[in-house]
Design a protein around this motif. Structure first.
Motif, mmCIF file in Angstrom:
data_model
loop_
_atom_site.group_PDB
_atom_site.id
_atom_site.type_symbol
_atom_site.label_atom_id
_atom_site.label_comp_id
_atom_site.label_asym_id
_atom_site.label_seq_id
_atom_site.Cartn_x
_atom_site.Cartn_y
_atom_site.Cartn_z
ATOM 1 N N ASP A 101 0.824 -1.207 0.000
ATOM 2 C CA ASP A 101 0.000 0.000 0.000
ATOM 3 C C ASP A 101 0.860 1.259 0.000
ATOM 4 O OD1 ASP A 101 0.963 -0.591 2.537
ATOM 5 O OD2 ASP A 101 -0.788 0.238 3.579
ATOM 6 N N LYS A 102 1.983 1.229 0.739
ATOM 7 C CA LYS A 102 2.865 2.402 0.805
ATOM 8 C C LYS A 102 3.507 2.695 -0.545
ATOM 9 C CE LYS A 102 4.176 2.399 5.717
ATOM 10 N NZ LYS A 102 3.246 1.383 6.195
ATOM 11 N N LEU A 105 0.923 4.301 -2.925
ATOM 12 C CA LEU A 105 0.681 5.719 -2.639
ATOM 13 C C LEU A 105 1.888 6.577 -2.995
ATOM 14 C CD1 LEU A 105 -1.237 5.536 0.770
ATOM 15 C CD2 LEU A 105 -2.178 6.076 -1.477
ATOM 16 N N SER A 108 1.953 7.094 -6.662
ATOM 17 C CA SER A 108 0.933 8.085 -7.027
ATOM 18 C C SER A 108 1.450 9.495 -6.775
ATOM 19 C CB SER A 108 -0.351 7.850 -6.223
ATOM 20 O OG SER A 108 -0.855 6.555 -6.440
ATOM 21 N N TRP A 109 2.182 9.670 -5.671
ATOM 22 C CA TRP A 109 2.774 10.983 -5.346
ATOM 23 C C TRP A 109 3.817 11.382 -6.393
ATOM 24 C CZ3 TRP A 109 7.848 12.068 -3.117
ATOM 25 C CH2 TRP A 109 7.996 13.386 -2.671
ATOM 26 N N SER A 134 -4.696 0.518 -6.261
ATOM 27 C CA SER A 134 -4.789 0.832 -4.831
ATOM 28 C C SER A 134 -5.895 0.006 -4.169
ATOM 29 C CB SER A 134 -5.030 2.327 -4.619
ATOM 30 O OG SER A 134 -6.318 2.708 -5.040
ATOM 31 N N VAL A 139 -5.890 -0.048 -0.139
ATOM 32 C CA VAL A 139 -5.676 1.343 0.261
ATOM 33 C C VAL A 139 -7.044 2.027 0.304
ATOM 34 C CG1 VAL A 139 -4.640 3.544 -0.378
ATOM 35 C CG2 VAL A 139 -3.402 1.426 -0.821
ATOM 36 N N LEU A 144 -6.013 7.553 -1.110
ATOM 37 C CA LEU A 144 -5.577 7.801 -2.490
ATOM 38 C C LEU A 144 -6.018 9.191 -2.941
ATOM 39 C CD1 LEU A 144 -4.258 6.693 -5.089
ATOM 40 C CD2 LEU A 144 -6.525 5.873 -5.762
ATOM 41 N N VAL A 147 -3.754 11.841 -1.288
ATOM 42 C CA VAL A 147 -2.407 11.875 -1.864
ATOM 43 C C VAL A 147 -2.423 12.550 -3.236
ATOM 44 C CG1 VAL A 147 -0.561 10.430 -2.838
ATOM 45 C CG2 VAL A 147 -1.512 9.901 -0.581
ATOM 46 N N ILE A 211 2.355 9.029 4.043
ATOM 47 C CA ILE A 211 2.444 7.688 3.461
ATOM 48 C C ILE A 211 3.263 6.754 4.349
ATOM 49 C CG2 ILE A 211 3.387 6.364 1.513
ATOM 50 C CD1 ILE A 211 2.692 8.811 -0.269
#
Length: 305
Positions: A101-102, A105, A108-109, A134, A139, A144, A147, A211
């Motif tokens: 999950d980290k 994210l 995505s960042w 995600s 997540v 999401l 982020v 995150i």
């Protein structure tokens, strides 16, 4: 400028109503109405007439129409790319990299920083590419959304190549007739202002700290993570009617070029001509050029989207 401290009242009303109701439309409407009441009282005019005249002035304004059409065409471009499975190709590719999950994210960042041309385009593109991934990594959709949203707008504000920079430079240019900007040009003024855009800087830094758990999950976000942990449901009951489970089959034949070609076309044209409307039209045409001959979709389907 002549109404004094009472001019702060509409802004305060907007903030209070928004915090209390957790809604924006009603808060902004109350702010507008209170503003017109102040103006009408001071000028002894009709507030209803003032509001109606202002409404038509705004909706017929070139910049407003430009924004509405561009935002609508953003949706069209994402719909076309999604129908050609371009977003699936990116999701498949990211799935090989993002195992937790980290990492999902964080990716995505990073994508939010890379696609910096426009915040709306940023948010719509990345969400389309990462939502299913995600979901599979459990997540919360709230995380999401946070982020992506807290990356999209801040990064566009901080880079002088985005639609935000053009917008603010335009505002500075309009003011240059009455105020000496001091830096030679509107864009130079904007660039000098970037180090003082504290909200954007802090928001962008907070995202990776969130995150990795340096900043703890609080309030509604903490509840969202607890919901996923207990039920496995990535979105809340309140948002169920707007959400889909994303259980559709992964398309193994999806091609990354179907995503990259129109998006890169848009970015290159935007940086070249400085007009997002022209850039988005070019991106949609580029999508049609590579989708229709390869039978990714029919011409009538492309036009409908």
């Amino acid at each position: 400028m002549g109404y004094g401290i009472i001019t702060l009242l509409p802004a305060l009303l907007v903030i209070v109503v928004a915090i209390k109701s957790k809604r924006t439309t009603e808060a902004l409407l109350i702010g507008c109405v209170s503003s017109y009441l102040i103006i009408a009282t001071a000028n002894k005019s009709n507030p209803v007439t003032l509001m109606v005249d202002s409404f038509f002035k705004v909706v017929t304004d070139y910049d407003t129409v430009w924004l509405l059409i561009v935002c609508g065409l953003f949706g069209s471009l994402i719909a076309v790319i999604n129908a050609a499975r371009g977003t699936h190709a990116i999701a498949n590719f990211l799935g090989k990299i993002c195992k937790t999950d980290k990492s999902t994210l964080l990716t995505s960042w990073i994508l939010g920083i890379i696609i910096f041309v426009d915040d709306y385009m940023n948010i719509m593109t990345i969400s389309a590419c990462t939502k299913k991934l995600s979901d599979s990594r459990k997540v919360p959709r709230e995380a999401l959304a946070y982020v992506i949203d807290s990356t999209g707008a801040p990064v566009c504000v901080l880079l002088p190549f985005s639609t935000w920079a053009i917008f603010f430079a335009g505002i500075f240019w309009e003011q240059s007739e009455i105020v000496d900007l001091g830096y030679g040009s509107a864009m130079a003024t904007y660039i000098h202002a970037i180090p003082y855009m504290f909200y954007a800087l802090v928001a962008l830094i907070i995202v990776p700290l969130f995150i990795f758990g340096v900043i703890p999950k609080l309030g509604a976000m903490k509840s969202a993570y607890k919901r996923v942990e207990e039920t496995g449901q990535v979105y809340s009951k309140e948002s169920q009617k707007w959400n889909k489970n994303g259980n559709e089959e992964v398309d193994k034949e999806a091609k990354i070029v179907d995503f990259l070609f129109p998006i890169l076309t848009m970015i290159i044209v935007q940086l070249t001509v400085g007009d997002m409307f022209i850039a988005i039209i070019a991106a949609i045409l580029a999508a049609g050029i590579i989708y229709i001959p390869r039978k990714k979709m029919r011409t009538n389907q492309f036009c409908d989207l």
